[in-house]
Write an enzyme that holds these catalytic residues in place. Structure first.
Site, PDB file in Angstrom:
ATOM      1  N   GLN A  54      15.702  -2.099  31.402  1.00 16.46           N
ATOM      2  CA  GLN A  54      16.255  -1.442  32.601  1.00 16.46           C
ATOM      3  C   GLN A  54      16.635  -2.483  33.659  1.00 16.46           C
ATOM      4  O   GLN A  54      17.705  -2.407  34.261  1.00 16.46           O
ATOM      5  CB  GLN A  54      15.181  -0.482  33.167  1.00 16.46           C
ATOM      6  CG  GLN A  54      15.699   0.440  34.238  1.00 16.46           C
ATOM      7  CD  GLN A  54      16.682   1.474  33.681  1.00 16.46           C
ATOM      8  OE1 GLN A  54      16.699   1.750  32.480  1.00 16.46           O
ATOM      9  NE2 GLN A  54      17.507   2.025  34.541  1.00 16.46           N
ATOM     10  N   ARG A  98      20.676 -13.012  38.340  1.00 20.34           N
ATOM     11  CA  ARG A  98      21.684 -11.963  38.483  1.00 20.34           C
ATOM     12  C   ARG A  98      21.746 -11.489  39.937  1.00 20.34           C
ATOM     13  O   ARG A  98      20.704 -11.177  40.531  1.00 20.34           O
ATOM     14  CB  ARG A  98      21.306 -10.787  37.576  1.00 20.34           C
ATOM     15  CG  ARG A  98      22.178  -9.576  37.723  1.00 20.34           C
ATOM     16  CD  ARG A  98      23.486  -9.753  37.012  1.00 20.34           C
ATOM     17  NE  ARG A  98      24.307  -8.554  37.060  1.00 20.34           N
ATOM     18  CZ  ARG A  98      25.562  -8.522  36.672  1.00 20.34           C
ATOM     19  NH1 ARG A  98      26.154  -9.617  36.211  1.00 20.34           N
ATOM     20  NH2 ARG A  98      26.242  -7.401  36.727  1.00 20.34           N
ATOM     21  N   GLY A 114       1.132  -0.711  10.072  1.00 18.38           N
ATOM     22  CA  GLY A 114      -0.266  -1.147  10.240  1.00 18.38           C
ATOM     23  C   GLY A 114      -1.191   0.033  10.511  1.00 18.38           C
ATOM     24  O   GLY A 114      -2.320  -0.129  10.965  1.00 18.38           O
ATOM     25  N   GLY A 142       1.698   7.395   3.017  1.00 16.51           N
ATOM     26  CA  GLY A 142       1.685   6.333   4.028  1.00 16.51           C
ATOM     27  C   GLY A 142       0.352   6.351   4.755  1.00 16.51           C
ATOM     28  O   GLY A 142      -0.597   5.662   4.391  1.00 16.51           O
ATOM     29  N   GLU A 149      -5.309  -6.944  10.350  1.00 15.09           N
ATOM     30  CA  GLU A 149      -3.884  -6.576  10.452  1.00 15.09           C
ATOM     31  C   GLU A 149      -3.621  -5.925  11.815  1.00 15.09           C
ATOM     32  O   GLU A 149      -2.612  -6.192  12.477  1.00 15.09           O
ATOM     33  CB  GLU A 149      -3.520  -5.616   9.313  1.00 15.09           C
ATOM     34  CG  GLU A 149      -2.061  -5.234   9.324  1.00 15.09           C
ATOM     35  CD  GLU A 149      -1.646  -4.352   8.145  1.00 15.09           C
ATOM     36  OE1 GLU A 149      -2.415  -4.242   7.166  1.00 15.09           O
ATOM     37  OE2 GLU A 149      -0.555  -3.766   8.212  1.00 15.09           O
ATOM     38  N   MET A 195       0.849  -1.200   0.000  1.00 16.62           N
ATOM     39  CA  MET A 195       0.000   0.000   0.000  1.00 16.62           C
ATOM     40  C   MET A 195       0.882   1.247   0.000  1.00 16.62           C
ATOM     41  O   MET A 195       0.690   2.151  -0.804  1.00 16.62           O
ATOM     42  CB  MET A 195      -0.871   0.043   1.277  1.00 16.62           C
ATOM     43  CG  MET A 195      -1.787  -1.128   1.461  1.00 16.62           C
ATOM     44  SD  MET A 195      -2.645  -1.068   3.068  1.00 16.62           S
ATOM     45  CE  MET A 195      -1.343  -1.595   4.170  1.00 16.62           C
ATOM     46  N   THR A 196       1.842   1.278   0.919  1.00 14.05           N
ATOM     47  CA  THR A 196       2.615   2.496   1.177  1.00 14.05           C
ATOM     48  C   THR A 196       3.509   2.887  -0.001  1.00 14.05           C
ATOM     49  O   THR A 196       4.107   2.026  -0.653  1.00 14.05           O
ATOM     50  CB  THR A 196       3.487   2.282   2.435  1.00 14.05           C
ATOM     51  OG1 THR A 196       2.658   1.806   3.477  1.00 14.05           O
ATOM     52  CG2 THR A 196       4.165   3.566   2.866  1.00 14.05           C
ATOM     53  N   GLU A 197       3.596   4.193  -0.223  1.00 11.76           N
ATOM     54  CA  GLU A 197       4.474   4.739  -1.270  1.00 11.76           C
ATOM     55  C   GLU A 197       5.383   5.791  -0.650  1.00 11.76           C
ATOM     56  O   GLU A 197       5.097   6.282   0.446  1.00 11.76           O
ATOM     57  CB  GLU A 197       3.617   5.373  -2.377  1.00 11.76           C
ATOM     58  CG  GLU A 197       2.694   4.362  -3.019  1.00 11.76           C
ATOM     59  CD  GLU A 197       1.989   4.906  -4.253  1.00 11.76           C
ATOM     60  OE1 GLU A 197       2.183   6.094  -4.598  1.00 11.76           O
ATOM     61  OE2 GLU A 197       1.262   4.113  -4.871  1.00 11.76           O
ATOM     62  N   GLU A 246      -0.906   7.264  16.044  1.00 13.53           N
ATOM     63  CA  GLU A 246      -1.643   8.533  15.984  1.00 13.53           C
ATOM     64  C   GLU A 246      -2.901   8.347  15.132  1.00 13.53           C
ATOM     65  O   GLU A 246      -3.997   8.780  15.496  1.00 13.53           O
ATOM     66  CB  GLU A 246      -0.773   9.649  15.380  1.00 13.53           C
ATOM     67  CG  GLU A 246       0.406  10.076  16.242  1.00 13.53           C
ATOM     68  CD  GLU A 246       1.524   9.025  16.295  1.00 13.53           C
ATOM     69  OE1 GLU A 246       1.786   8.380  15.270  1.00 13.53           O
ATOM     70  OE2 GLU A 246       2.114   8.844  17.380  1.00 13.53           O
TER      71      GLU A 246
HETATM   72  C1  LIG Z   1       9.398  -2.165   8.875  1.00 13.09           C
HETATM   73  C2  LIG Z   1       8.190  -1.647   8.164  1.00 13.09           C
HETATM   74  C3  LIG Z   1       7.355  -2.552   7.524  1.00 13.09           C
HETATM   75  C4  LIG Z   1       6.240  -2.087   6.825  1.00 13.09           C
HETATM   76  N1  LIG Z   1       5.475  -2.996   6.107  1.00 13.09           N
HETATM   77  C5  LIG Z   1       4.525  -2.510   5.254  1.00 13.09           C
HETATM   78  C6  LIG Z   1       3.855  -3.393   4.346  1.00 13.09           C
HETATM   79  O1  LIG Z   1       4.055  -4.610   4.356  1.00 13.09           O
HETATM   80  N2  LIG Z   1       2.965  -2.855   3.462  1.00 13.09           N
HETATM   81  C7  LIG Z   1       2.707  -1.525   3.423  1.00 13.09           C
HETATM   82  O2  LIG Z   1       1.911  -1.108   2.602  1.00 13.09           O
HETATM   83  N3  LIG Z   1       3.316  -0.658   4.279  1.00 13.09           N
HETATM   84  C8  LIG Z   1       4.219  -1.119   5.181  1.00 13.09           C
HETATM   85  N4  LIG Z   1       4.874  -0.260   6.031  1.00 13.09           N
HETATM   86  C9  LIG Z   1       4.555   1.150   5.970  1.00 13.09           C
HETATM   87  C10 LIG Z   1       3.826   1.699   7.211  1.00 13.09           C
HETATM   88  O3  LIG Z   1       2.520   1.179   7.274  1.00 13.09           O
HETATM   89  C11 LIG Z   1       3.890   3.227   7.130  1.00 13.09           C
HETATM   90  O4  LIG Z   1       5.232   3.599   7.390  1.00 13.09           O
HETATM   91  C12 LIG Z   1       2.944   3.913   8.110  1.00 13.09           C
HETATM   92  O5  LIG Z   1       1.597   3.688   7.743  1.00 13.09           O
HETATM   93  C13 LIG Z   1       3.189   5.422   8.204  1.00 13.09           C
HETATM   94  O6  LIG Z   1       3.277   6.011   6.955  1.00 13.09           O
HETATM   95  P1  LIG Z   1       4.518   6.983   6.627  1.00 13.09           P
HETATM   96  O7  LIG Z   1       5.752   6.254   6.953  1.00 13.09           O
HETATM   97  O8  LIG Z   1       4.349   7.514   5.262  1.00 13.09           O
HETATM   98  O9  LIG Z   1       4.372   8.168   7.674  1.00 13.09           O
HETATM   99  P2  LIG Z   1       3.492   9.492   7.503  1.00 13.09           P
HETATM  100  O10 LIG Z   1       2.127   9.143   7.080  1.00 13.09           O
HETATM  101  O11 LIG Z   1       4.263  10.469   6.692  1.00 13.09           O
HETATM  102  O12 LIG Z   1       3.453  10.007   9.020  1.00 13.09           O
HETATM  103  C14 LIG Z   1       4.490  10.788   9.636  1.00 13.09           C
HETATM  104  C15 LIG Z   1       3.994  11.201  11.025  1.00 13.09           C
HETATM  105  O13 LIG Z   1       2.800  11.988  10.893  1.00 13.09           O
HETATM  106  C16 LIG Z   1       1.758  11.429  11.683  1.00 13.09           C
HETATM  107  N5  LIG Z   1       0.457  11.610  11.038  1.00 13.09           N
HETATM  108  C17 LIG Z   1       0.113  11.348   9.758  1.00 13.09           C
HETATM  109  N6  LIG Z   1      -1.197  11.587   9.565  1.00 13.09           N
HETATM  110  C18 LIG Z   1      -1.691  11.984  10.771  1.00 13.09           C
HETATM  111  C19 LIG Z   1      -2.983  12.373  11.243  1.00 13.09           C
HETATM  112  N7  LIG Z   1      -4.049  12.369  10.432  1.00 13.09           N
HETATM  113  N8  LIG Z   1      -3.115  12.755  12.533  1.00 13.09           N
HETATM  114  C20 LIG Z   1      -2.048  12.746  13.368  1.00 13.09           C
HETATM  115  N9  LIG Z   1      -0.800  12.382  12.988  1.00 13.09           N
HETATM  116  C21 LIG Z   1      -0.627  12.008  11.709  1.00 13.09           C
HETATM  117  C22 LIG Z   1       2.112   9.943  11.777  1.00 13.09           C
HETATM  118  O14 LIG Z   1       1.470   9.339  12.879  1.00 13.09           O
HETATM  119  C23 LIG Z   1       3.621   9.994  11.901  1.00 13.09           C
HETATM  120  O15 LIG Z   1       3.965  10.235  13.233  1.00 13.09           O
HETATM  121  C24 LIG Z   1       5.947  -0.702   6.800  1.00 13.09           C
HETATM  122  C25 LIG Z   1       6.765   0.193   7.498  1.00 13.09           C
HETATM  123  C26 LIG Z   1       7.893  -0.275   8.161  1.00 13.09           C
HETATM  124  C27 LIG Z   1       8.777   0.739   8.847  1.00 13.09           C
END
Ligand SMILES: Cc1cc2nc3c(=O)[nH]c(=O)nc-3n(C[C@H](O)[C@H](O)[C@H](O)COP(=O)(O)OP(=O)(O)OC[C@H]3O[C@@H](n4cnc5c(N)ncnc54)[C@H](O)[C@@H]3O)c2cc1C
Length: 388
Positions: A343, A275, A370, A137, A249, A131-133, A374
């Site tokens: 700790q 320990r 997932g 995200g 999920e 899903m993620t790009e 937030e």
């Molecule tokens: C190890 C790993 C495995 C993953 N596996 C998958 C996978 O299998 N398939 C897949 O599709 N994705 C996967 N992901 C992606 C993951 O789901 C996303 O990283 C996540 O959903 C957040 O998106 P982003 O990284 O673009 O952060 P962003 O959306 O850019 O968010 C950045 C910050 O802004 C906050 N934020 C964003 N919108 C809001 C809001 N409306 N209100 C308050 N705060 C907000 C977020 O909480 C975060 O703190 C994976 C990520 C990691 C690190």
């Protein structure tokens, strides 16, 4: 506190999982997975053969038919995490059973079920969900990967990132735009297969934790995907399909959080009993005893909450906001327990050969992927307040 959701079938299955772990999830194997950044295929095939993966494949397609009984998946996760394989095989199994198979089992056409599910039950076909790009995200409707209709199929262009099992997967359930704008019906899910011309899944990401499980960037350059790979056979349902499966999920991440919390408590108990400081076991200091009491109580409350959620899921009644509560609350508690566990290990808690140190780094992502915690709170807040 005794959990009362398991029957003798689950208990027998747990014993089988433990036997599997003794044989196939040895410390040497785990070290190898960390080094390779992925779980080897032979182990995934063994997991398929022993029913450790493929639990959610319906029986008629060679699986265990446990799509809605999450207790078996919970057993797998609890035992793998306890054995220290939370960041390798537990991750790979979760992607297969909770993120990939359900999209085919719930929404696939008969032909898609025939084509993918038997191999997904055995481990011959490994799946992933993309899903993620890079630019989208939390805000999934901002995705830019397009699937343009052409004769007999679609031409897919774009990129995905952070995809768990993205390098090893043979089929990737991919969230794409098939329409204009960002209304829910502009999106579809389509299966992109390993080896399709223009599809690159070779670039893996160097992560803080989860060293034994591949996370990849995917790119699609004029990839021709036959129309029979469109999940469900009709355009415009991708967003709704995602919304329907995301509670699973999130439940699974909550279960992982509780299982890690439980394992962290056990590791910390063992360590602090053995320990010594100032001529007595660390476990005998009042501070340690009180911290352990807090950890044990939190673990009990997590399981009580999750066991209730698993029952609701089984009845098809786990709502998106309830799944969001499970995901954010359990992973926050997991984090507190791990921090406390580190700790109480003192300096050894910071050393990677101790499972608590690894689990600490692995767990950090539970509050991010997932759907971030937030975003989970947003979902709950919307339901609680009735305001967007
Ligand atoms: C190890 C790993 C495995 C993953 N596996 C998958 C996978 O299998 N398939 C897949 O599709 N994705 C996967 N992901 C992606 C993951 O789901 C996303 O990283 C996540 O959903 C957040 O998106 P982003 O990284 O673009 O952060 P962003 O959306 O850019 O968010 C950045 C910050 O802004 C906050 N934020 C964003 N919108 C809001 C809001 N409306 N209100 C308050 N705060 C907000 C977020 O909480 C975060 O703190 C994976 C990520 C990691 C690190």
């Amino acid at each position: 506190m005794q959990r009362d959701i398991f029957n003798e079938d689950h208990d027998a299955f747990r014993e089988m999982v433990k036997e599997f772990i003794k044989r196939y999830v040895t410390p040497e194997k785990q070290r190898q997975w960390d080094e390779d950044g992925e779980v080897d295929r032979a182990t995934m095939l063994a997991a398929g053969e022993h029913g450790i993966i493929g639990l959610s494949v319906p029986e008629e397609f060679g699986g265990a038919g446990m799509l809605m009984d999450y207790r078996f998946r919970s057993v797998v996760m609890e035992e793998l995490i306890r054995a220290g394989a939370g960041s390798s095989l537990a991750g790979a199994a979760g992607i297969q059973d909770d993120l990939a198979i359900p999209y085919i089992a719930h929404f696939g056409t008969d032909a898609q079920k025939q084509k993918y599910l038997p191999g997904m039950a055995t481990g011959e076909i490994l799946g992933a969900l993309a899903m993620t790009e890079p630019g989208a995200g939390s805000d999934l409707r901002a995705v830019m990967t397009t699937a343009k209709k052409v004769d007999g199929g679609y031409i897919v262009n774009g990129a995905k990132t952070f995809i768990s099992s993205g390098k090893t997967a043979d089929m990737i359930v991919t969230f794409v735009k098939t329409g204009e704008g960002n209304r829910p019906d502009a999106f579809s899910l389509i299966v992109i297969e390993k080896g399709m011309d223009g599809f690159d899944q070779s670039k893996t990401l160097h992560k803080m934790g989860f060293q034994g499980h591949d996370t990849a960037e995917l790119s699609f350059t004029d990839v021709f995907v036959p129309e029979e790979n469109l999940i469900g056979g009709a355009e415009g349902h991708g967003f709704v399909q995602l919304m329907k499966n995301l509670p699973l999920e999130r439940l699974s991440i909550g279960v992982a959080g509780a299982a890690v919390g439980q394992a962290a408590l056990e590791w910390t108990l063992d360590y602090t009993k053995s320990r010594e400081a100032f001529g007595q076991p660390v476990a005998d200091f009042q501070n340690t005893r009180f911290r352990l009491a807090d950890m044990a109580t939190t673990v009990d409350v997590m399981w009580a909450f999750i066991d209730r959620a698993m029952k609701l899921y089984e009845k098809g009644q786990l709502s998106p906001e309830e799944a969001a509560k499970v995901k954010f609350w359990c992973t926050e508690r997991e984090w507190e327990i791990l921090d406390q566990g580190v700790q109480l290990h003192g300096g050894y808690g910071y050393i990677m050969e101790y499972p608590i140190a690894r689990a600490f780094l692995d767990a950090r992502v539970h509050r991010i992927y997932g759907g971030t915690n937030e975003v989970m709170r947003e979902i709950v807040a919307r339901a609680v307040t009735g305001r967007k």
